[in-house]
Design a protein around this motif. Structure first.
Motif, PDB file in Angstrom:
ATOM      1  N   VAL A 130       0.584  -1.357  -0.044  1.00  0.00           N
ATOM      2  CA  VAL A 130       0.113  -0.170   0.175  1.00  0.00           C
ATOM      3  C   VAL A 130       0.931   0.969   0.155  1.00  0.00           C
ATOM      4  CG1 VAL A 130      -1.423   1.191   1.117  1.00  0.00           C
ATOM      5  CG2 VAL A 130      -1.169  -1.349   1.348  1.00  0.00           C
ATOM      6  N   TRP A 131       1.779   1.558   0.771  1.00  0.00           N
ATOM      7  CA  TRP A 131       3.028   2.372   0.424  1.00  0.00           C
ATOM      8  C   TRP A 131       3.280   2.199  -0.368  1.00  0.00           C
ATOM      9  CZ3 TRP A 131       3.889   6.533   4.559  1.00  0.00           C
ATOM     10  CH2 TRP A 131       4.894   6.900   4.209  1.00  0.00           C
TER      11      TRP A 131
ATOM     12  N   LEU B  68      -7.591   2.165  -6.354  1.00  0.00           N
ATOM     13  CA  LEU B  68      -6.420   1.562  -6.326  1.00  0.00           C
ATOM     14  C   LEU B  68      -6.284   0.398  -5.767  1.00  0.00           C
ATOM     15  CD1 LEU B  68      -3.401   2.422  -4.023  1.00  0.00           C
ATOM     16  CD2 LEU B  68      -5.137   3.451  -2.203  1.00  0.00           C
ATOM     17  N   GLY B  69      -7.603   0.296  -5.518  1.00  0.00           N
ATOM     18  CA  GLY B  69      -7.751  -1.029  -5.073  1.00  0.00           C
ATOM     19  C   GLY B  69      -7.580  -1.885  -6.250  1.00  0.00           C
ATOM     20  N   GLN B  70      -8.053  -1.730  -7.756  1.00  0.00           N
ATOM     21  CA  GLN B  70      -7.472  -2.507  -8.552  1.00  0.00           C
ATOM     22  C   GLN B  70      -6.413  -2.676  -8.958  1.00  0.00           C
ATOM     23  OE1 GLN B  70      -9.782   0.066 -11.203  1.00  0.00           O
ATOM     24  NE2 GLN B  70     -12.237  -0.763 -10.675  1.00  0.00           N
ATOM     25  N   LEU B  71      -5.627  -1.334  -8.423  1.00  0.00           N
ATOM     26  CA  LEU B  71      -4.014  -1.288  -8.867  1.00  0.00           C
ATOM     27  C   LEU B  71      -3.070  -2.353  -7.989  1.00  0.00           C
ATOM     28  CD1 LEU B  71      -1.298   0.017 -10.145  1.00  0.00           C
ATOM     29  CD2 LEU B  71      -1.589   1.190  -8.699  1.00  0.00           C
ATOM     30  N   LEU B  72      -3.876  -2.657  -6.563  1.00  0.00           N
ATOM     31  CA  LEU B  72      -2.890  -3.807  -5.509  1.00  0.00           C
ATOM     32  C   LEU B  72      -3.025  -5.227  -6.202  1.00  0.00           C
ATOM     33  CD1 LEU B  72      -3.491  -1.633  -2.333  1.00  0.00           C
ATOM     34  CD2 LEU B  72      -1.463  -2.063  -3.984  1.00  0.00           C
TER      35      LEU B  72
ATOM     36  N   VAL C 248      -6.465  -1.110 -14.052  1.00  0.00           N
ATOM     37  CA  VAL C 248      -7.065   0.723 -13.338  1.00  0.00           C
ATOM     38  C   VAL C 248      -8.781   1.398 -14.354  1.00  0.00           C
ATOM     39  CG1 VAL C 248      -6.845   2.223 -12.186  1.00  0.00           C
ATOM     40  CG2 VAL C 248      -5.046   0.328 -11.968  1.00  0.00           C
ATOM     41  N   GLU C 249      -9.981   1.054 -13.651  1.00  0.00           N
ATOM     42  CA  GLU C 249     -10.814   2.331 -14.409  1.00  0.00           C
ATOM     43  C   GLU C 249     -11.230   3.106 -12.899  1.00  0.00           C
ATOM     44  OE1 GLU C 249     -13.148  -0.666 -16.327  1.00  0.00           O
ATOM     45  OE2 GLU C 249     -11.856  -1.162 -18.000  1.00  0.00           O
ATOM     46  N   ALA C 250     -11.042   3.828 -12.616  1.00  0.00           N
ATOM     47  CA  ALA C 250     -11.204   5.369 -12.147  1.00  0.00           C
ATOM     48  C   ALA C 250     -12.775   4.972 -12.400  1.00  0.00           C
ATOM     49  CB  ALA C 250     -10.469   6.540 -12.188  1.00  0.00           C
ATOM     50  N   GLY C 251     -12.995   4.804 -12.885  1.00  0.00           N
ATOM     51  CA  GLY C 251     -14.664   5.146 -13.472  1.00  0.00           C
ATOM     52  C   GLY C 251     -15.076   7.026 -13.324  1.00  0.00           C
ATOM     53  N   ARG C 252     -16.686   6.686 -13.385  1.00  0.00           N
ATOM     54  CA  ARG C 252     -16.809   8.803 -13.434  1.00  0.00           C
ATOM     55  C   ARG C 252     -18.447   8.793 -12.865  1.00  0.00           C
ATOM     56  NH1 ARG C 252     -14.880  11.905 -17.567  1.00  0.00           N
ATOM     57  NH2 ARG C 252     -16.890  13.222 -17.190  1.00  0.00           N
ATOM     58  N   ASP C 253     -18.710  10.046 -12.312  1.00  0.00           N
ATOM     59  CA  ASP C 253     -19.638   9.493 -11.105  1.00  0.00           C
ATOM     60  C   ASP C 253     -20.259  10.410 -12.297  1.00  0.00           C
ATOM     61  OD1 ASP C 253     -21.897  10.194  -9.329  1.00  0.00           O
ATOM     62  OD2 ASP C 253     -20.271  11.941  -8.873  1.00  0.00           O
ATOM     63  N   ASP C 254     -21.580  10.416 -12.523  1.00  0.00           N
ATOM     64  CA  ASP C 254     -22.566  10.963 -13.557  1.00  0.00           C
ATOM     65  C   ASP C 254     -23.605  12.452 -12.228  1.00  0.00           C
ATOM     66  OD1 ASP C 254     -24.515   9.387 -11.422  1.00  0.00           O
ATOM     67  OD2 ASP C 254     -25.498   9.211 -13.096  1.00  0.00           O
ATOM     68  N   GLY C 255     -23.706  11.800 -11.194  1.00  0.00           N
ATOM     69  CA  GLY C 255     -23.794  13.501  -9.787  1.00  0.00           C
ATOM     70  C   GLY C 255     -24.385  12.363  -8.530  1.00  0.00           C
ATOM     71  N   ALA C 256     -24.639  10.752  -9.438  1.00  0.00           N
ATOM     72  CA  ALA C 256     -25.382  10.158  -8.199  1.00  0.00           C
ATOM     73  C   ALA C 256     -24.476  10.071  -7.049  1.00  0.00           C
ATOM     74  CB  ALA C 256     -25.950   9.267  -8.918  1.00  0.00           C
TER      75      ALA C 256
END
Length: 288
Positions: free
Chosen positions: A32-33, A133-137, A142-150
């Motif tokens: 993690v570090w 970060l969890g996906q990377l580990l 790694v796909e950070a994803g997007r927020d549609d506002g919800a």
């Protein structure tokens, strides 16, 4: 993968707010570090590319992808491998702590800042980053994803960011609501107007009104960011759409009135109106 160990929280003292987020990771603290401090790994989940002199007092720079000059910079304030990494980011302070937790780690982020209405933007952004970060580990894509506002508006509700305040002002009382919205000012304005633009001297369009607030004529308008109109008793309402956190426009709504003005009832009506506006915006694309 990451799992929440306890709900994300927001505390405010004076003009500073602290966002706290905890995630349990099935990876040892050393892994993690490395993901927190190695610039190459950081670039895969962090919102900026980072350059850092990894010593106490060292400079840390935050670059937009493809840009050589830092968009912002800060200073390393805490460094205790593999336990604690803290740094400033402009006027903000970020503290990442890692502790052993069974066969994995507990990661805690505390983000301290001065813009309380922006807390939902920061929380939703970090929520997505921590997932990446969890996906990377985990060693996968790694796909950070997007927020549609919800997700953003869920944090607004969780942190109680839509409440507003009532205050005394010379000659009367005033209510004030400040809320970060999830669409640009042009989209918010278009939604409020619903095809009827406000015109000085004419009744204000219905979209700018709230129940139990006796709206009158428009006194000033500067589309797509400002309108003010008269209300009874002997008061005024202003809608102002300004710069926010990057998620969309920042709304500041005020209503003023004389000493006998029932600001609490009006505040409740405006809170309900802005909640309906926020729900409408989730159905709108980013451009009108």
């Amino acid at each position: 993968m990451t799992t929440s160990s306890r709900p994300d929280s927001l505390t405010t003292t004076g003009d500073r707010s602290a966002l706290r987020m905890e995630r349990r990771l099935p990876h040892p603290p050393e892994a993690v570090w490395a993901a927190l401090t190695d610039p190459e790994r950081l670039a895969r989940w962090f919102p900026f590319e980072v350059t850092v002199d990894l010593v106490p007092g060292g400079t840390i720079g935050f670059n937009l992808p493809g840009e050589s000059a830092p968009a912002a910079s800060g200073t390393v304030t805490d460094l205790d491998e593999p336990r604690l990494f803290g740094f400033t980011w402009g006027t903000d302070q970020l503290s990442w702590s890692v502790s052993p937790d069974g066969d994995g780690s507990l990661l805690t982020l505390v983000h301290t800042f001065g813009d309380q209405p922006g807390a939902a933007s920061f929380a939703s952004g970090w929520h997505l980053c921590l997932g990446a970060l969890g996906q990377l580990l985990d060693g996968g894509p790694v796909e950070a994803g997007r927020d549609d506002g919800a997700l953003h508006d869920a944090y607004v509700e969780r942190f109680g960011l839509g409440r507003g305040v009532v205050e005394s002002v010379p000659g009367g009382r005033r209510l004030r609501l400040e809320r970060q919205l999830v669409r640009p000012a042009e989209v918010v304005w278009d939604t409020l107007c619903a095809g009827v633009e406000p015109v000085p001297g004419l009744p204000v369009p219905e979209g700018f009104t709230a129940e139990k607030v006796e709206a009158g004529h428009v006194t000033e308008v500067r589309p797509p960011g400002f309108v003010t109109f008269a209300v009874e008793p002997d008061g005024a309402v202003s809608w102002e759409l300004g710069e926010g956190t990057g998620h969309g426009a920042r709304l500041v709504l005020t209503q003023s009135g004389p000493e006998g003005f029932d600001a609490e009832t009006a505040l409740a009506a405006w809170q309900e109106r802005i909640e309906r506006l926020a729900a409408q915006l989730l159905t709108r694309p980013s451009l009108p």
